[in-house]
Scaffold this active site. Sequence first.
Site, PDB file in Angstrom:
ATOM      1  N   ALA A 168       0.830  -1.214   0.000  1.00 23.97           N
ATOM      2  CA  ALA A 168       0.000   0.000   0.000  1.00 23.97           C
ATOM      3  C   ALA A 168       0.859   1.256   0.000  1.00 23.97           C
ATOM      4  O   ALA A 168       0.331   2.362  -0.051  1.00 23.97           O
ATOM      5  CB  ALA A 168      -0.928   0.006   1.207  1.00 23.97           C
ATOM      6  N   LYS A 169       2.163   1.094   0.112  1.00 30.34           N
ATOM      7  CA  LYS A 169       3.104   2.223   0.048  1.00 30.34           C
ATOM      8  C   LYS A 169       2.648   3.372   0.944  1.00 30.34           C
ATOM      9  O   LYS A 169       2.570   4.531   0.528  1.00 30.34           O
ATOM     10  CB  LYS A 169       3.299   2.646  -1.416  1.00 30.34           C
ATOM     11  N   PHE A 170       2.357   3.009   2.191  1.00 33.86           N
ATOM     12  CA  PHE A 170       1.848   3.988   3.152  1.00 33.86           C
ATOM     13  C   PHE A 170       2.835   5.128   3.366  1.00 33.86           C
ATOM     14  O   PHE A 170       4.052   4.925   3.363  1.00 33.86           O
ATOM     15  CB  PHE A 170       1.582   3.309   4.499  1.00 33.86           C
TER      16      PHE A 170
END
Lengths: 274, 274
Positions: free
Chosen positions: B93-95
């Site tokens: 999710a590449k937070f």
Amino acid sequence: MTFASKLATAQQTNNSWLCVGLDPVMERLPKAVLASDNPLLTFGRAIVEATIDLVSIYKPNLGFWLAEGPTGLRALQTLITEIPDHLPVILDAKFNDIGNTAAAYARAAFETLGVDAVTANPYLGVDALRPFLAEESHGVFLLARTSNPSAPNLQDKSVDGYPLYETVARLATQWNAENPGDCGLVVGATYPEELERLREIAPDLPFLIPGIGAQGGNLEAAVIHGPAANGLGPVINSSRGIIFASQGPDFADAARTAALTLRDRINQFRETAK
Amino acid sequence: MTFASKLATAQQTNNSWLCVGLDPVMERLPKAVLASDNPLLTFGRAIVEATIDLVSIYKPNLGFWLAEGPTGLRALQTLITEIPDHLPVILDAKFNDIGNTAAAYARAAFETLGVDAVTANPYLGVDALRPFLAEESHGVFLLARTSNPSAPNLQDKSVDGYPLYETVARLATQWNAENPGDCGLVVGATYPEELERLREIAPDLPFLIPGIGAQGGNLEAAVIHGPAANGLGPVINSSRGIIFASQGPDFADAARTAALTLRDRINQFRETAK
């Protein structure tokens, strides 16, 4: 209509540069709201209803809705459909992914949730942004200088003698020219000098300025350096300072009062700056 | 149990460094799947069932599930509960968000969806990562060098004489030491020299290596430079090359064949590299 023109119209209609951040945290919701069938939606509706004539835009942060899973996402989706069409909505999700994944996120934001603009992270470069920049009715605000304490870890690193966030601003002006989109910058109000510098580098880009309120940002600097060269006002965001102004049964009234106060403070600085 | 030890055990159990990316795209699903009540879940289940003894980990990318709204998120949540406990799951999710928002995302990932690890973007610095690093049972893979064409826009900018992604790798080793977490790096297989260099800089960090398959990454380089100093193998991800190996009624068998082929190619390179 372009995103920028929709925002400009809303700023004029409500005489406001205020953005209210729709960032509900379950543990902080008023008891009466928690007792309802759908606390996130009940809370969001009450905040929107209480502030609808005081803002020019709303900014839900995806994280708070996602934390409640499918129910939270459904509540956000419903809330967005209930916000009147003349007020734009920015989904703050700091998207950053490549190729067909970026396209999936763009569909999630613009079609499934139906927002007007998103925030995005620039670290992956321009191809990760193209699905968001593809239509001029959609805006994208790129993180330049964020408002958190460890922002300098990477953002202040020197690249060709300038901090990295200035490189982002220069790239954003190129990417905006290359794509028929509305590319803006996210610039934290907690760093007023950086805000001034970024306005010099990117005179034409819309600014989203978080960090007002709970984070203690400099409102006067946001008003002075926030407007773009074409007169478009900044999106000045406050979340907790408004939505959690009271956690009692008067939370909606308290949110309205806090929003009114902040809008008026912004407008006073605008008068002074004239 | 730490995330790294769970991953190591799964790698040994299935004799596999393969990660299958669970990235469904509605338009590409087989007709038989589209006719089911819940296409995303039906598809995900079939892919997991077909590959469960061939992988060491699964990696759903949030974007593809979010594109289908609350229904998609519910399907992902259900699918994750059905993956056996001995196989870890990374939510891609590449937070990247700050303070209490980062905490909300960590809750979404580790509690609401119940994954073991996430991907994150380093641009906001370490405070944006702390909620993900807080427990050693959870892993965080930080984007260093991504696999897309415009990755160089920022990631290759020179900082103190080195490309920015090397700075990220150096910071990640510090952040991993500072926090009792399992901090790894995402390094695209499409750039084998960068992979080698990052392994020199960060010998101890687990690597997640996307870009194999559809993106044409260098598998041999991934096998040679992927393992950490303690012997933990890399997470070598393929998505489309496996899950869309066929779009006909034989899609699950075709996915199994593609996964088996890739696992065995990886293992052949491992033998050669010994």
